[in-house]
Design a protein around this motif. Sequence first.
Motif, PDB file in Angstrom:
ATOM      1  N   ALA A  39      40.361  47.489  -4.051  1.00 15.11           N
ATOM      2  CA  ALA A  39      39.537  47.179  -2.887  1.00 15.11           C
ATOM      3  C   ALA A  39      40.421  46.649  -1.761  1.00 15.11           C
ATOM      4  O   ALA A  39      40.406  47.166  -0.641  1.00 15.11           O
ATOM      5  N   VAL A  40      41.230  45.622  -2.060  1.00 21.60           N
ATOM      6  CA  VAL A  40      42.126  45.013  -1.073  1.00 21.60           C
ATOM      7  C   VAL A  40      43.479  44.796  -1.730  1.00 21.60           C
ATOM      8  O   VAL A  40      43.563  44.171  -2.797  1.00 21.60           O
ATOM      9  N   LYS A  41      44.527  45.311  -1.107  1.00 22.33           N
ATOM     10  CA  LYS A  41      45.877  45.146  -1.627  1.00 22.33           C
ATOM     11  C   LYS A  41      46.684  44.359  -0.596  1.00 22.33           C
ATOM     12  O   LYS A  41      46.944  44.846   0.502  1.00 22.33           O
ATOM     13  N   VAL A  42      47.067  43.139  -0.943  1.00 21.27           N
ATOM     14  CA  VAL A  42      47.810  42.260  -0.045  1.00 21.27           C
ATOM     15  C   VAL A  42      49.280  42.311  -0.435  1.00 21.27           C
ATOM     16  O   VAL A  42      49.657  41.895  -1.529  1.00 21.27           O
ATOM     17  N   ARG A  43      50.104  42.807   0.477  1.00 26.81           N
ATOM     18  CA  ARG A  43      51.516  43.020   0.151  1.00 26.81           C
ATOM     19  C   ARG A  43      52.421  41.883   0.599  1.00 26.81           C
ATOM     20  O   ARG A  43      53.605  41.883   0.296  1.00 26.81           O
ATOM     21  N   GLY A  44      51.901  40.933   1.327  1.00 24.82           N
ATOM     22  CA  GLY A  44      52.727  39.788   1.679  1.00 24.82           C
ATOM     23  C   GLY A  44      52.630  39.401   3.137  1.00 24.82           C
ATOM     24  O   GLY A  44      52.202  40.185   3.989  1.00 24.82           O
ATOM     25  N   ALA A  45      53.029  38.141   3.430  1.00 23.79           N
ATOM     26  CA  ALA A  45      53.052  37.597   4.793  1.00 23.79           C
ATOM     27  C   ALA A  45      51.695  37.708   5.468  1.00 23.79           C
ATOM     28  O   ALA A  45      51.599  38.048   6.651  1.00 23.79           O
ATOM     29  N   CYS A  46      50.645  37.396   4.716  1.00 29.23           N
ATOM     30  CA  CYS A  46      49.277  37.425   5.260  1.00 29.23           C
ATOM     31  C   CYS A  46      48.683  36.029   5.114  1.00 29.23           C
ATOM     32  O   CYS A  46      48.464  35.563   3.987  1.00 29.23           O
ATOM     33  N   TYR A  47      48.407  35.385   6.230  1.00 29.21           N
ATOM     34  CA  TYR A  47      48.008  33.976   6.200  1.00 29.21           C
ATOM     35  C   TYR A  47      46.754  33.739   7.041  1.00 29.21           C
ATOM     36  O   TYR A  47      46.486  34.413   8.035  1.00 29.21           O
ATOM     37  N   THR A  48      45.994  32.726   6.581  1.00 30.48           N
ATOM     38  CA  THR A  48      44.825  32.220   7.315  1.00 30.48           C
ATOM     39  C   THR A  48      43.802  33.318   7.573  1.00 30.48           C
ATOM     40  O   THR A  48      43.211  33.411   8.651  1.00 30.48           O
ATOM     41  N   ASN A  49      43.594  34.164   6.577  1.00 26.67           N
ATOM     42  CA  ASN A  49      42.548  35.178   6.652  1.00 26.67           C
ATOM     43  C   ASN A  49      41.320  34.703   5.883  1.00 26.67           C
ATOM     44  O   ASN A  49      41.427  33.898   4.959  1.00 26.67           O
ATOM     45  N   SER A  50      40.156  35.234   6.240  1.00 27.98           N
ATOM     46  CA  SER A  50      38.907  34.817   5.598  1.00 27.98           C
ATOM     47  C   SER A  50      38.157  36.037   5.084  1.00 27.98           C
ATOM     48  O   SER A  50      37.911  36.984   5.845  1.00 27.98           O
ATOM     49  N   PHE A  51      37.801  36.006   3.812  1.00 29.22           N
ATOM     50  CA  PHE A  51      36.967  37.044   3.201  1.00 29.22           C
ATOM     51  C   PHE A  51      35.632  36.386   2.861  1.00 29.22           C
ATOM     52  O   PHE A  51      35.528  35.618   1.898  1.00 29.22           O
TER      53      PHE A  51
END
Length: 411
Positions: free
Chosen positions: A298-310
Amino acid sequence: MKKLLFFLTAILMAYHTYTQNIEVCGTCSVPTLKKAISIAKDFDTILVKKGTYKEHDILVNKPLTIIGKNYPVIDGEQKGEIITVTSDNVTIDGLFIINVGTSYTEDYAAIRVRKSKNFVIQNLVLEKLFFGIYLEKSRDGKVFHNKIIGDAIEEYNSGNGIQLWYSKNIEIEHNFIQHVRDGIYLEFSDDCLIKNNVSANNLRYGLHFMFSNNDIYQDNIFEKNGAGVAVMFSKKIKMLNNIFKENWGTASYGMLLKEINDAEIMGNTFEENTIGINIEGSNRIVYKNNNFINNGWAVKVRGACYTNSFIENNFLYNSFDISYNSKINDNVFNKNYWTSYTGYDLDKDGIGDVPYRPVKLFSYIVNRTPETIILLRSLFIDIIDFSEKVSPVFTPDNLLDKNPLIKRITW
């Protein structure tokens, strides 16, 4: 003052009285579109009757309205670009344009708008093309109700359906685009609205944009493309109520986000994609009211991702809900519905009493050793996922949905 206003109004009315309609047909005194443009005065209307006109390198260098009656064919005979607009206040409506030239050094287009404003390109059918509609350093225009069908086979010798370069405040609505390289492509183009388009069966991306800010993409369908949408190096983007469906392949996804900041991704459906959203280097994004259905990831986070809201999303029957390659997390997951959640709700408030941990150890393993995906449904995998849930070692221990919903969200 009243006399002055009356005088100016009279001049304006007199000016428009002298505008004329010029008819183009095989038996008319004006047999070609080029000739009609050459004899037309500013703000005249050119009516092109049904027939086939073998013309290319048509230059529209004055404010005109060009209307095709019953879709006359403008055949470029693959000799180069077909229509180039360099004037403000031009409308092109109702033409069937075919056989754009192909080149490895020139981006030949069926319609090019260069350094112009207040234009309307609508109700066109474009086939056998290289590039379809190409907007270059233009602004305040509309691209409505066009059908763009290419025959692209390989990326290196194909162009894009609708392309914007250094353009601003463009509305692109109700277009149908297929079998080109990228359905819609934007580069350095701000304050644009992309709405109610269908971009399907394209070689690379349904929509591709880079270095383009403050744009809105709403109510579009991106289906069966090489990959759905690539969003790169942009900020303040709104992606609302779009459908990303059946974008399958070993490296395919519904949406790729790379270096995106301060965006809203809301009300979208990601269904049957290899990866719903692939995220890298993207921050301060709100993901809300989206449906993730039957995706590989569904969601693939590969890095350097900050302060996001799901917040308040549905994660339905995905092989993996969330994939993470880091133990560091400051992203927020709250009040989402997860079909894999097996907790309980003793107080009947609709929120699970036990937090949900969406990152499975097996997704961590597959990230590093893709071949292990063949073990997806094995009992061994269930055991190691359970052990990681009880005592996280490899996955972020604070990546939790503390308020998982018991029932699927409906809007």
